[in-house]
Scaffold this active site. Structure first.
Site, PDB file in Angstrom:
ATOM      1  N   ASP A 188       0.904  -1.145   0.000  1.00  0.00           N
ATOM      2  CA  ASP A 188       0.000   0.000   0.000  1.00  0.00           C
ATOM      3  C   ASP A 188       0.944   1.196   0.000  1.00  0.00           C
ATOM      4  O   ASP A 188       1.576   1.497   1.017  1.00  0.00           O
ATOM      5  CB  ASP A 188      -0.878   0.019   1.268  1.00  0.00           C
ATOM      6  CG  ASP A 188      -1.878   1.155   1.196  1.00  0.00           C
ATOM      7  OD1 ASP A 188      -1.470   2.276   0.838  1.00  0.00           O
ATOM      8  OD2 ASP A 188      -3.059   0.935   1.501  1.00  0.00           O
ATOM      9  N   HIS A 189       1.079   1.861  -1.129  1.00  0.00           N
ATOM     10  CA  HIS A 189       2.175   2.833  -1.242  1.00  0.00           C
ATOM     11  C   HIS A 189       2.017   3.999  -0.259  1.00  0.00           C
ATOM     12  O   HIS A 189       2.975   4.697   0.028  1.00  0.00           O
ATOM     13  CB  HIS A 189       2.356   3.309  -2.688  1.00  0.00           C
ATOM     14  CG  HIS A 189       1.349   4.310  -3.162  1.00  0.00           C
ATOM     15  ND1 HIS A 189       0.105   3.968  -3.598  1.00  0.00           N
ATOM     16  CD2 HIS A 189       1.419   5.659  -3.278  1.00  0.00           C
ATOM     17  CE1 HIS A 189      -0.548   5.058  -3.952  1.00  0.00           C
ATOM     18  NE2 HIS A 189       0.227   6.109  -3.769  1.00  0.00           N
ATOM     19  N   HIS A 251      -5.786   2.855   1.222  1.00  0.00           N
ATOM     20  CA  HIS A 251      -5.033   4.021   1.689  1.00  0.00           C
ATOM     21  C   HIS A 251      -5.679   4.706   2.897  1.00  0.00           C
ATOM     22  O   HIS A 251      -5.021   5.005   3.884  1.00  0.00           O
ATOM     23  CB  HIS A 251      -4.866   5.041   0.565  1.00  0.00           C
ATOM     24  CG  HIS A 251      -4.306   4.460  -0.709  1.00  0.00           C
ATOM     25  ND1 HIS A 251      -3.353   3.477  -0.717  1.00  0.00           N
ATOM     26  CD2 HIS A 251      -4.573   4.724  -2.015  1.00  0.00           C
ATOM     27  CE1 HIS A 251      -3.052   3.168  -1.974  1.00  0.00           C
ATOM     28  NE2 HIS A 251      -3.779   3.901  -2.771  1.00  0.00           N
TER      29      HIS A 251
HETATM   30  C1  BG6 Z   1      -3.735   4.684  -6.295  1.00  0.00           C
HETATM   31  C2  BG6 Z   1      -5.121   4.769  -6.885  1.00  0.00           C
HETATM   32  O1  BG6 Z   1      -3.633   3.587  -5.436  1.00  0.00           O
HETATM   33  O2  BG6 Z   1      -3.455   5.877  -5.574  1.00  0.00           O
HETATM   34  C3  BG6 Z   1      -5.251   5.990  -7.779  1.00  0.00           C
HETATM   35  O3  BG6 Z   1      -5.393   3.602  -7.636  1.00  0.00           O
HETATM   36  C4  BG6 Z   1      -4.833   7.241  -7.023  1.00  0.00           C
HETATM   37  O4  BG6 Z   1      -6.573   6.123  -8.270  1.00  0.00           O
HETATM   38  C5  BG6 Z   1      -3.470   7.060  -6.365  1.00  0.00           C
HETATM   39  O5  BG6 Z   1      -4.798   8.310  -7.961  1.00  0.00           O
HETATM   40  C6  BG6 Z   1      -3.158   8.218  -5.471  1.00  0.00           C
HETATM   41  O6  BG6 Z   1      -1.841   8.104  -5.015  1.00  0.00           O
HETATM   42  P1  BG6 Z   1      -0.982   9.392  -4.634  1.00  0.00           P
HETATM   43  O7  BG6 Z   1       0.284   8.841  -4.092  1.00  0.00           O
HETATM   44  O8  BG6 Z   1      -0.812  10.178  -5.905  1.00  0.00           O
HETATM   45  O9  BG6 Z   1      -1.784  10.146  -3.636  1.00  0.00           O
END
Ligand code: BG6
Length: 492
Positions: A188-189, A251
Site C-alpha cells: 500500500d504505497h 489508503h
Molecule cells: C492509487 C489509486 O492507489 O493511488 C489511484 O489507484 C490514485 O486512483 C493514487 O490516484 C493516489 O496516489 P498518490 O500517491 O498520488 O496520492
C-alpha cells in the site's frame, strides 16, 4: 546524483523479477525508484533486474522503452552515465506469466544472469493486472521458483488485493499455498510516504502528544485524500472499483489505523501490524441497509462521458464517511474520511480537531485547537492555537506553529514511497506492508458499505462539479453531526 560506493549492499546475489514489466507502473515508479536507489548506493552490486512481459522485445528495446516511458511521464531524468551503468543490470524475458512453459523459460533467463553455482535471492514483483496474480503465483509454485534453498524468495503484490472480503480471502489462501506469509509483501504505497512513517515517530518518539491523543482531548479526526485528476484512461479498472475500493479499503483505512493504533513495544513488523489490525478490528461494522446513513457518495459531472465508462454507471468517484473506533481510546470520537477525483486540490491531510476548553473565561468565541498533518504535498504539520492579538484589550486570534520537511531538513528531497518500499522488501522488513489479516479486516469494514450502495433501492450518487470541493451533500453530512470539514489552506 552521483554513484556512491556500494558498501550498504547485501552480500548475496539478488534478482528483482518484475512480472508485467511493460506496464506504466514499471516505467513510472519501479524503474525510477530502483535507479534512485542504485545512484544512492543502496542497491547492492549483486542486484540484477529481470523484466517479463508479453511484448516481444529484445533486451535493448526493453531498456529503450523504459527510458522513453520515463521521459514521457517527465518525472525522472538520470544522467546518461548513471543510466548506462544502471541499465546494464536490466534484462528482459518475453513471456506470459499464465504459461507454465514461459515461466520455465524465465527460470532459464534468471539462471543466466545469476552467478553460477551460488543460489541467488529473488524478489518477484507482481506488476500485473489483478486477474493474473493467481496464475502467476501458482506457476511460480509449480515451477519450483518459490522454493528457498540457501536463499530467499519473496513476492510483492500490488493493490487491488481482491474486490471484496471473499475474493481477498481466496487470494490469501492461494498465495499461502505457495508462499509463507513472511515471504509476502502486499503493497500500500501510502505506508511508504515519509509523512505517514513520520506520524509513527511523532506519536511514539515524543512524550508531549501521547497523553492527549484520545477521546478526552480529541473531538474528531478528519482524513482527506483529494485529487484533481479524473479517471482519464483508467475507466476500465476504475468503473469496476469506484472510490471505495480504489482509495478507502486501502489508503484511507491505513492512514486511520496509523492515527489510531496503540504503541507497539518495538518497531518490529508483526508487532506494528498487530496494533493496526486491532484498530481495524475495533472499527464498527455497518449493516448494508444502514450504509447510506454513514456514507455520502458522489460522481463528478462528466464522468459518464469518459471513454470506457458504461452508460448509466453509478460508480462513485467521491465518498465521505464516518467511522467509529469502538475501544477505550476512541469511543465517541468520529473519524471522518473523504476522498475524490476531479476536485480542486491535490492534497492528503489528516486533521485532528481538539475539544473546546471546558469553560471559556473570554467573551469571544474561539475555534478549537487543530493539528494538521500534511501528508502531501508540502509535507509537514501545523498546530493551530489561540493567541492574544497585540495592543488590543483581549482579542484572541488563531495562530499557527508549523514544521515543514523542506525547511527542517535543508531541502533534502523526499523519496518516492516506492523507493522506501522496494528497499524494505529487499531487506525483508515487512513493517510497511499489509498483512493478510489486515487486508481482510479492511474488506470487512468496506464490504457492507459497498454492498449497501449496490442495492437496487440505494440512492444514486450525487453529482459535483469538476474543480470544486466536492458535493454539498458532504457538508450537510457533517453539519448533521454539528461539525464542519476543516478546509485550511496554509501558505508556506
Ligand atoms: C492509487 C489509486 O492507489 O493511488 C489511484 O489507484 C490514485 O486512483 C493514487 O490516484 C493516489 O496516489 P498518490 O500517491 O498520488 O496520492
Amino acid at each position: 546524483m552521483t554513484s556512491k560506493s556500494h558498501a550498504e549492499s547485501t552480500p548475496q546475489a539478488t534478482t528483482i523479477v518484475i512480472l508485467g514489466a511493460s506496464g506504466d507502473l514499471t516505467r513510472r515508479k519501479l524503474i525510477p525508484s530502483l535507479c534512485n536507489l542504485f545512484c544512492k548506493g543502496k542497491l547492492g552490486p549483486e542486484v540484477q533486474i529481470v523484466g517479463m512481459a508479453r511484448s516481444n522485445l529484445t533486451e535493448q528495446e526493453f531498456r529503450d522503452s523504459l527510458i522513453e516511458g520515463m521521459e514521457a511521464f517527465d518525472e525522472f531524468s538520470p544522467d546518461s552515465q548513471e543510466w548506462d551503468e544502471f541499465t546494464s543490470r536490466i534484462h528482459y524475458c518475453h513471456g506470459d506469466v499464465a504459461s507454465n512453459d514461459d515461466l520455465q523459460a524465465l527460470e532459464e533467463t534468471l539462471r543466466s544472469v545469476e552467478p553460477a553455482g551460488t543460489p541467488a535471492n529473488r524478489l518477484y514483483y507482481l506488476a500485473l493486472a489483478p486477474f493474473l496474480y493467481g496464475p502467476a503465483i501458482l506457476n511460480l509454485g509449480s515451477t519450483g521458483m518459490a522454493r528457498e534453498e540457501n536463499c530467499w524468495r519473496r513476492v510483492v503484490i500490488e493493490k487491488p488485493f481482491g474486490v471484496d472480503l471473499q475474493s481477498a480471502r481466496e487470494l490469501n489462501k492461494l498465495v499461502h499455498s505457495v508462499f509463507a506469509e513472511r515471504q509476502v509483501f502486499r503493497i500500500d504505497h501510502y505506508l511508504g510516504k515519509e509523512t505517514v512513517q513520520n506520524l509513527l515517530v511523532f506519536r511514539f518518539a515524543n512524550t508531549i502528544f501521547e497523553p492527549i491523543w484520545n477521546r478526552n482531548y480529541i473531538d474528531n479526526v478528519q482524513i482527506t485524500v483529494s485529487e484533481t485528476v479524473s479517471v482519464s484512461d483508467r475507466a476500465g479498472y476504475y468503473d469496476q472499483a469506484g472510490v471505495m475500493r480504489d482509495m478507502f479499503q486501502n489508503h484511507l483505512l491505513q492512514l486511520l489505523s496509523v492515527v489510531a493504533m496503540e504503541p507497539p513495544s518495538s518497531f518490529e513488523a508483526d508487532l506494528l501490524r498487530n496494533e493496526k489490525v486491532k484498530v481495524l478490528n475495533a472499527v464498527r461494522r455497518s449493516a448494508p441497509e444502514f450504509a447510506t446513513q454513514t456514507v455520502v457518495h458522489a460522481q463528478y459531472d462528466g464522468y459518464l462521458h469518459e471513454s470506457g465508462v458504461p452508460a448509466g454507471s453509478r460508480t462513485p468517484t467521491y465518498a465521505a464517511m464516518r467511522l467509529n473506533v469502538d475501544n477505550w481510546r476512541w469511543q465517541g470520537v468520529p473519524f471522518y474520511l473523504r476522498s475524490g477525483k476531479g476536485l480542486n486540490d491535490k492534497r492528503t491531510e489528516i486533521m485532528i480537531e481538539f475539544r473546546r476548553p471546558p469553560h471559556l473565561m473570554f467573551p469571544q468565541d474561539i475555534s478549537p485547537n487543530i493539528l494538521a498533518i500534511q501528508v502531501q504535498p508540502d509535507e509537514g504539520w501545523h498546530l493551530e492555537f489561540q493567541a492574544k492579538s497585540p495592543d488590543e484589550k483581549m482579542e484572541l486570534r488563531p495562530v499557527d506553529l508549523e514544521f515543514h520537511y523542506d525547511d527542517s531538513f535543508g531541502g533534502q528531497a523526499i523519496p518516492d514511497a516506492y523507493e522506501r518500499l522496494l528497499l524494505d522488501a529487499l531487506t525483508g522488513d515487512a513493517s510497511l506492508f499489509t498483512r493478510s489479516d489486515e487486508i481482510e479486516e479492511a474488506w470487512e469494514i468496506m464490504d457492507p458499505i459497498i454492498r449497501g450502495f449496490a442495492a437496487p433501492d440505494a440512492p444514486a450518487p450525487a453529482s459535483y462539479v469538476v474543480g470544486s470541493n466536492g458535493p454539498e451533500l458532504a457538508d450537510d453530512f457533517l453539519a448533521k453531526d454539528d461539525r464542519r470539514w476543516l478546509n485550511r489552506s496554509w501558505q508556506h
